[in-house]
Scaffold this active site. Structure first.
Site, PDB file in Angstrom:
ATOM      1  N   HIS A  10      -7.186   4.252   1.774  1.00 47.10           N
ATOM      2  CA  HIS A  10      -6.942   4.849   3.091  1.00 47.10           C
ATOM      3  C   HIS A  10      -6.923   6.370   2.939  1.00 47.10           C
ATOM      4  O   HIS A  10      -6.748   6.891   1.827  1.00 47.10           O
ATOM      5  CB  HIS A  10      -5.610   4.353   3.649  1.00 47.10           C
ATOM      6  N   GLY A  58     -14.853   1.449   5.812  1.00 44.92           N
ATOM      7  CA  GLY A  58     -14.033   0.275   6.118  1.00 44.92           C
ATOM      8  C   GLY A  58     -14.068  -0.131   7.582  1.00 44.92           C
ATOM      9  O   GLY A  58     -14.400  -1.270   7.909  1.00 44.92           O
ATOM     10  N   ASP A  63     -15.086  -3.283   4.966  1.00 50.79           N
ATOM     11  CA  ASP A  63     -14.108  -4.321   4.610  1.00 50.79           C
ATOM     12  C   ASP A  63     -14.749  -5.701   4.668  1.00 50.79           C
ATOM     13  O   ASP A  63     -14.512  -6.547   3.813  1.00 50.79           O
ATOM     14  CB  ASP A  63     -12.902  -4.265   5.553  1.00 50.79           C
ATOM     15  N   ASP A  83      -2.164   2.713   2.611  1.00 52.06           N
ATOM     16  CA  ASP A  83      -1.136   3.603   3.155  1.00 52.06           C
ATOM     17  C   ASP A  83      -0.325   2.803   4.162  1.00 52.06           C
ATOM     18  O   ASP A  83      -0.747   2.647   5.308  1.00 52.06           O
ATOM     19  CB  ASP A  83      -1.807   4.805   3.823  1.00 52.06           C
ATOM     20  N   HIS A  90      -8.232  -0.492  12.110  1.00 50.09           N
ATOM     21  CA  HIS A  90      -8.920  -1.719  11.686  1.00 50.09           C
ATOM     22  C   HIS A  90      -7.992  -2.598  10.844  1.00 50.09           C
ATOM     23  O   HIS A  90      -8.421  -3.271   9.919  1.00 50.09           O
ATOM     24  CB  HIS A  90     -10.204  -1.367  10.926  1.00 50.09           C
ATOM     25  N   ASP A  93      -9.007  -6.120   9.973  1.00 53.63           N
ATOM     26  CA  ASP A  93     -10.012  -6.220   8.914  1.00 53.63           C
ATOM     27  C   ASP A  93      -9.348  -6.167   7.538  1.00 53.63           C
ATOM     28  O   ASP A  93      -9.731  -6.894   6.619  1.00 53.63           O
ATOM     29  CB  ASP A  93     -11.035  -5.086   9.014  1.00 53.63           C
ATOM     30  N   ARG A  99      -6.369 -11.436   2.752  1.00 52.86           N
ATOM     31  CA  ARG A  99      -6.274 -12.902   2.839  1.00 52.86           C
ATOM     32  C   ARG A  99      -7.362 -13.555   1.992  1.00 52.86           C
ATOM     33  O   ARG A  99      -7.106 -14.492   1.232  1.00 52.86           O
ATOM     34  CB  ARG A  99      -6.391 -13.348   4.293  1.00 52.86           C
TER      35      ARG A  99
END
Length: 142
Positions: A10, A58, A63, A83, A90, A93, A99
């Site tokens: 980030h 991203g 992502d 961060d 997003h 995402d 996950r």
């Protein structure tokens, strides 16, 4: 054993991952590297010896590109310096990427301490075992 490794950060964590990549340049240079948007470009500028394959930013699909690589068993380690104090537009995402990393047994390091632990581990040079059998979920809705 050559690994496929992603480097993502980030905005407020970009300086941290750049310094980390420079510190571990010798090890990272032996592997296939991928970087999202600006992070990949900044690392490449700071460490030209690192050959980073660029992906989209991203929020613009990077992502999802990484998620697809994870699903296909084509990403071994995700160094994603997050961060937690800054809202991310997003965020869904990012959650999906983390996950998938969990589901497919992809190593993830989201901060400096964990990244150092992963890259210094003797297991870093071992083959990564990805999860591909989801038969236990066959009768469930995910």
């Amino acid at each position: 054993m050559v690994k496929n490794i992603a480097l993502v950060a980030h905005d407020k964590k970009k300086p941290e991952i750049i310094e980390w990549a420079k510190k571990h340049q010798a090890k990272l240079s032996q592997h296939n590297l991928f970087g999202t948007g600006t992070t990949g470009k900044l690392i490449k500028n700071a460490s030209p010896e690192l050959n980073i394959t660029p992906l989209k930013s991203g929020p613009l699909g990077g992502d999802q590109q990484l998620g697809a690589m994870i699903c296909e068993g084509k990403l071994d380690i995700l160094f994603f310096f997050t961060d937690p104090m800054t809202p991310q537009p997003h965020d869904v995402d990012i959650k999906a990427l983390l996950r998938l990393s969990t589901m497919y047994n992809c190593v993830v390091a989201c901060n400096l301490a964990t990244a150092d632990f992963v890259i210094e581990s003797p297991l870093f040079e071992e083959p990564q075992v990805h999860t591909t059998d989801f038969s236990e979920y066959a009768d469930r809705s995910i």
